[in-house]
Design a protein around this motif. Structure first.
Motif, PDB file in Angstrom:
ATOM      1  N   ASN A  14       0.861  -1.107   0.148  1.00  0.00           N
ATOM      2  CA  ASN A  14      -0.314  -0.111   0.018  1.00  0.00           C
ATOM      3  C   ASN A  14       0.882   1.164   0.027  1.00  0.00           C
ATOM      4  O   ASN A  14       0.210   2.392   0.053  1.00  0.00           O
ATOM      5  N   HIS A  15       2.168   1.198   0.247  1.00  0.00           N
ATOM      6  CA  HIS A  15       2.988   2.277   0.023  1.00  0.00           C
ATOM      7  C   HIS A  15       4.267   2.160  -0.787  1.00  0.00           C
ATOM      8  O   HIS A  15       5.207   2.548  -0.781  1.00  0.00           O
ATOM      9  N   THR A  16       3.736   1.327  -2.064  1.00  0.00           N
ATOM     10  CA  THR A  16       4.904   1.208  -3.046  1.00  0.00           C
ATOM     11  C   THR A  16       5.558   2.519  -3.658  1.00  0.00           C
ATOM     12  O   THR A  16       6.518   2.570  -4.266  1.00  0.00           O
ATOM     13  N   ASN A  17       4.479   3.488  -3.847  1.00  0.00           N
ATOM     14  CA  ASN A  17       4.887   4.984  -4.367  1.00  0.00           C
ATOM     15  C   ASN A  17       6.010   5.333  -3.455  1.00  0.00           C
ATOM     16  O   ASN A  17       7.019   5.964  -4.210  1.00  0.00           O
ATOM     17  N   GLN A  18       5.599   5.096  -2.108  1.00  0.00           N
ATOM     18  CA  GLN A  18       6.867   5.870  -1.314  1.00  0.00           C
ATOM     19  C   GLN A  18       8.074   5.045  -1.388  1.00  0.00           C
ATOM     20  O   GLN A  18       9.287   5.659  -1.133  1.00  0.00           O
ATOM     21  N   ILE A  19       7.990   3.550  -1.413  1.00  0.00           N
ATOM     22  CA  ILE A  19       9.314   2.945  -1.603  1.00  0.00           C
ATOM     23  C   ILE A  19       9.962   3.180  -2.855  1.00  0.00           C
ATOM     24  O   ILE A  19      11.072   3.185  -2.978  1.00  0.00           O
ATOM     25  N   LYS A  20       9.054   3.312  -4.040  1.00  0.00           N
ATOM     26  CA  LYS A  20       9.739   3.544  -5.532  1.00  0.00           C
ATOM     27  C   LYS A  20      10.358   4.920  -5.209  1.00  0.00           C
ATOM     28  O   LYS A  20      11.597   5.288  -5.724  1.00  0.00           O
ATOM     29  N   LYS A  21       9.751   6.246  -4.854  1.00  0.00           N
ATOM     30  CA  LYS A  21      10.593   7.283  -4.595  1.00  0.00           C
ATOM     31  C   LYS A  21      11.744   7.336  -3.710  1.00  0.00           C
ATOM     32  O   LYS A  21      12.793   7.826  -4.152  1.00  0.00           O
ATOM     33  N   ALA A  22      11.907   6.181  -2.824  1.00  0.00           N
ATOM     34  CA  ALA A  22      12.888   6.242  -1.896  1.00  0.00           C
ATOM     35  C   ALA A  22      14.163   5.673  -2.615  1.00  0.00           C
ATOM     36  O   ALA A  22      15.229   5.752  -2.392  1.00  0.00           O
ATOM     37  N   LEU A  23      13.761   5.068  -3.714  1.00  0.00           N
ATOM     38  CA  LEU A  23      14.553   4.031  -4.336  1.00  0.00           C
ATOM     39  C   LEU A  23      14.978   4.943  -5.719  1.00  0.00           C
ATOM     40  O   LEU A  23      15.594   4.200  -6.576  1.00  0.00           O
ATOM     41  N   SER A  24      14.354   6.038  -5.898  1.00  0.00           N
ATOM     42  CA  SER A  24      14.647   6.890  -6.982  1.00  0.00           C
ATOM     43  C   SER A  24      14.330   6.319  -8.257  1.00  0.00           C
ATOM     44  O   SER A  24      14.824   6.530  -9.161  1.00  0.00           O
ATOM     45  N   ILE A  25      13.186   5.747  -8.274  1.00  0.00           N
ATOM     46  CA  ILE A  25      12.592   5.037  -9.439  1.00  0.00           C
ATOM     47  C   ILE A  25      11.096   5.438  -9.746  1.00  0.00           C
ATOM     48  O   ILE A  25      10.469   4.704 -10.294  1.00  0.00           O
ATOM     49  N   ALA A  26      10.736   6.575  -8.858  1.00  0.00           N
ATOM     50  CA  ALA A  26       9.307   6.812  -8.969  1.00  0.00           C
ATOM     51  C   ALA A  26       8.785   7.243 -10.382  1.00  0.00           C
ATOM     52  O   ALA A  26       7.467   7.021 -10.457  1.00  0.00           O
ATOM     53  N   GLY A  27       9.733   7.660 -11.353  1.00  0.00           N
ATOM     54  CA  GLY A  27       9.016   7.863 -12.522  1.00  0.00           C
ATOM     55  C   GLY A  27       9.016   6.597 -13.465  1.00  0.00           C
ATOM     56  O   GLY A  27       8.905   6.829 -14.808  1.00  0.00           O
ATOM     57  N   MET A  28       9.624   5.632 -13.017  1.00  0.00           N
ATOM     58  CA  MET A  28       9.819   4.281 -14.133  1.00  0.00           C
ATOM     59  C   MET A  28       8.373   3.463 -14.065  1.00  0.00           C
ATOM     60  O   MET A  28       7.834   3.148 -12.976  1.00  0.00           O
ATOM     61  N   GLN A  29       7.998   3.194 -15.089  1.00  0.00           N
ATOM     62  CA  GLN A  29       6.926   2.471 -15.230  1.00  0.00           C
ATOM     63  C   GLN A  29       7.100   0.898 -14.779  1.00  0.00           C
ATOM     64  O   GLN A  29       8.106   0.348 -15.147  1.00  0.00           O
ATOM     65  N   SER A  30       6.388   0.363 -13.918  1.00  0.00           N
ATOM     66  CA  SER A  30       6.826  -0.934 -13.256  1.00  0.00           C
ATOM     67  C   SER A  30       5.462  -1.810 -12.835  1.00  0.00           C
ATOM     68  O   SER A  30       4.477  -1.158 -12.718  1.00  0.00           O
ATOM     69  N   ASN A  31       5.630  -3.035 -12.622  1.00  0.00           N
ATOM     70  CA  ASN A  31       4.719  -3.961 -12.065  1.00  0.00           C
ATOM     71  C   ASN A  31       5.000  -4.371 -10.965  1.00  0.00           C
ATOM     72  O   ASN A  31       6.247  -4.933 -10.662  1.00  0.00           O
ATOM     73  N   VAL A  32       4.311  -4.169  -9.823  1.00  0.00           N
ATOM     74  CA  VAL A  32       4.539  -4.725  -8.412  1.00  0.00           C
ATOM     75  C   VAL A  32       3.950  -6.001  -8.320  1.00  0.00           C
ATOM     76  O   VAL A  32       2.619  -6.104  -8.426  1.00  0.00           O
ATOM     77  N   CYS A  33       4.528  -7.057  -8.075  1.00  0.00           N
ATOM     78  CA  CYS A  33       4.023  -8.507  -8.019  1.00  0.00           C
ATOM     79  C   CYS A  33       4.979  -9.179  -7.169  1.00  0.00           C
ATOM     80  O   CYS A  33       5.748  -8.785  -6.188  1.00  0.00           O
ATOM     81  N   SER A  34       4.748 -10.625  -7.101  1.00  0.00           N
ATOM     82  CA  SER A  34       5.444 -11.558  -6.435  1.00  0.00           C
ATOM     83  C   SER A  34       6.229 -12.407  -7.419  1.00  0.00           C
ATOM     84  O   SER A  34       5.803 -12.705  -8.614  1.00  0.00           O
ATOM     85  N   TRP A  35       7.122 -13.482  -6.754  1.00  0.00           N
ATOM     86  CA  TRP A  35       7.608 -14.509  -7.701  1.00  0.00           C
ATOM     87  C   TRP A  35       7.700 -15.652  -6.708  1.00  0.00           C
ATOM     88  O   TRP A  35       7.885 -15.508  -5.532  1.00  0.00           O
TER      89      TRP A  35
ATOM     90  N   LEU B 150       8.215  -7.713  -5.370  1.00  0.00           N
ATOM     91  CA  LEU B 150       9.150  -7.490  -6.521  1.00  0.00           C
ATOM     92  C   LEU B 150       8.801  -6.325  -7.311  1.00  0.00           C
ATOM     93  O   LEU B 150       7.463  -6.316  -7.895  1.00  0.00           O
ATOM     94  N   ILE B 151       9.493  -5.426  -7.719  1.00  0.00           N
ATOM     95  CA  ILE B 151       9.048  -4.320  -8.238  1.00  0.00           C
ATOM     96  C   ILE B 151       9.909  -4.595  -9.790  1.00  0.00           C
ATOM     97  O   ILE B 151      11.301  -4.594  -9.871  1.00  0.00           O
ATOM     98  N   GLU B 152       8.891  -5.054 -10.782  1.00  0.00           N
ATOM     99  CA  GLU B 152       9.804  -5.314 -12.333  1.00  0.00           C
ATOM    100  C   GLU B 152       9.528  -4.045 -13.088  1.00  0.00           C
ATOM    101  O   GLU B 152       8.447  -3.594 -13.339  1.00  0.00           O
ATOM    102  N   SER B 153      10.583  -3.719 -13.576  1.00  0.00           N
ATOM    103  CA  SER B 153      10.698  -2.509 -14.455  1.00  0.00           C
ATOM    104  C   SER B 153      10.205  -2.652 -15.947  1.00  0.00           C
ATOM    105  O   SER B 153      10.367  -3.858 -16.483  1.00  0.00           O
ATOM    106  N   ARG B 154       9.202  -1.982 -16.335  1.00  0.00           N
ATOM    107  CA  ARG B 154       8.579  -2.209 -17.451  1.00  0.00           C
ATOM    108  C   ARG B 154       9.709  -1.849 -18.688  1.00  0.00           C
ATOM    109  O   ARG B 154       9.417  -2.313 -19.864  1.00  0.00           O
TER     110      ARG B 154
END
Length: 203
Positions: free
Chosen positions: A159-180, A193-197
């Motif tokens: 529920n806070h993946t946007n904040q996590i992506k911002k902290a990782l400096s990938i906020a502008g990257m299209q991605s799929n949040v999933c599991s493996w 798992l955050i998969e870069s598009r």
């Protein structure tokens, strides 16, 4: 992780009691104010709410989620347009999410329970068979508690993946949040798992 950050639920906390005592008072005491809150919530939102509760309860059994076919098998519901509508409405209301697993196809779409309050209520309400008014206090550090806390933290992160992506400096990257989940017998699993598009590389 218990109240889902809902201000009203948090306002019911008594500052003179511990967190565990508050949870016992609000969920497990004989006159607990939030004992039936999840059922009341679904009844206020949906007609024939039992079908919605059945699906959410089914998803609550499997942390990484279930496919449509698995939900149908577990709930014994009809595979029809109404079932599709229920899934869409649950997702629109934020109770569940749908996602495609890493390296998965569209037909492998998974549905996952992501509402912290509903997850807590469903997970523990069925376990308090002895109507223990101090059930939460007595459950701390148990196997069930540890399993729930791991899943609840996963929901918190989802529920806070946007904040996590911002902290990782990938906020502008299209991605799929999933599991493996490993297809081998090892049972290896990555819960978030955050998969870069852009380059199909997991982060």
């Amino acid at each position: 992780m218990v109240f889902g950050g809902v201000p009203y639920y948090l306002s019911l906390m008594d500052k003179d009691l511990s967190v565990a005592q508050n949870i016992d008072r609000l969920f497990f005491a004989s006159n607990a104010e939030l004992r039936n809150e999840a059922d009341n919530l679904f009844r206020s939102l949906f007609l024939h709410s039992n079908d919605y509760v059945n699906i959410v309860s089914s998803l609550g059994k499997k942390m990484k989620g279930l496919t449509r076919a698995q939900i149908l098998e577990d709930t014994k519901m009809q595979n029809n347009a109404r079932f599709t509508t229920i899934l869409k409405e649950l997702e629109q209301c934020g109770f569940i999410r749908s996602y495609i697993p890493f390296d998965g196809a569209k037909r492998s779409l998974m549905y996952q329970l992501v509402d912290s309050f509903v997850n807590f209520t469903i997970y523990f309400a069925s376990l308090n068979n002895y109507h223990d008014e101090a059930f939460w206090t007595h459950s701390l550090n148990s196997g069930k508690y540890n399993a729930w806390s791991g899943f609840a933290f996963e929901i918190l992160c989802l529920n806070h993946t946007n904040q996590i992506k911002k902290a990782l400096s990938i906020a502008g990257m299209q991605s799929n949040v999933c599991s493996w989940l490993s297809k081998a017998d090892s049972g290896a699993q990555i819960d978030l798992l955050i998969e870069s598009r852009s380059n199909h590389k997991p982060l």
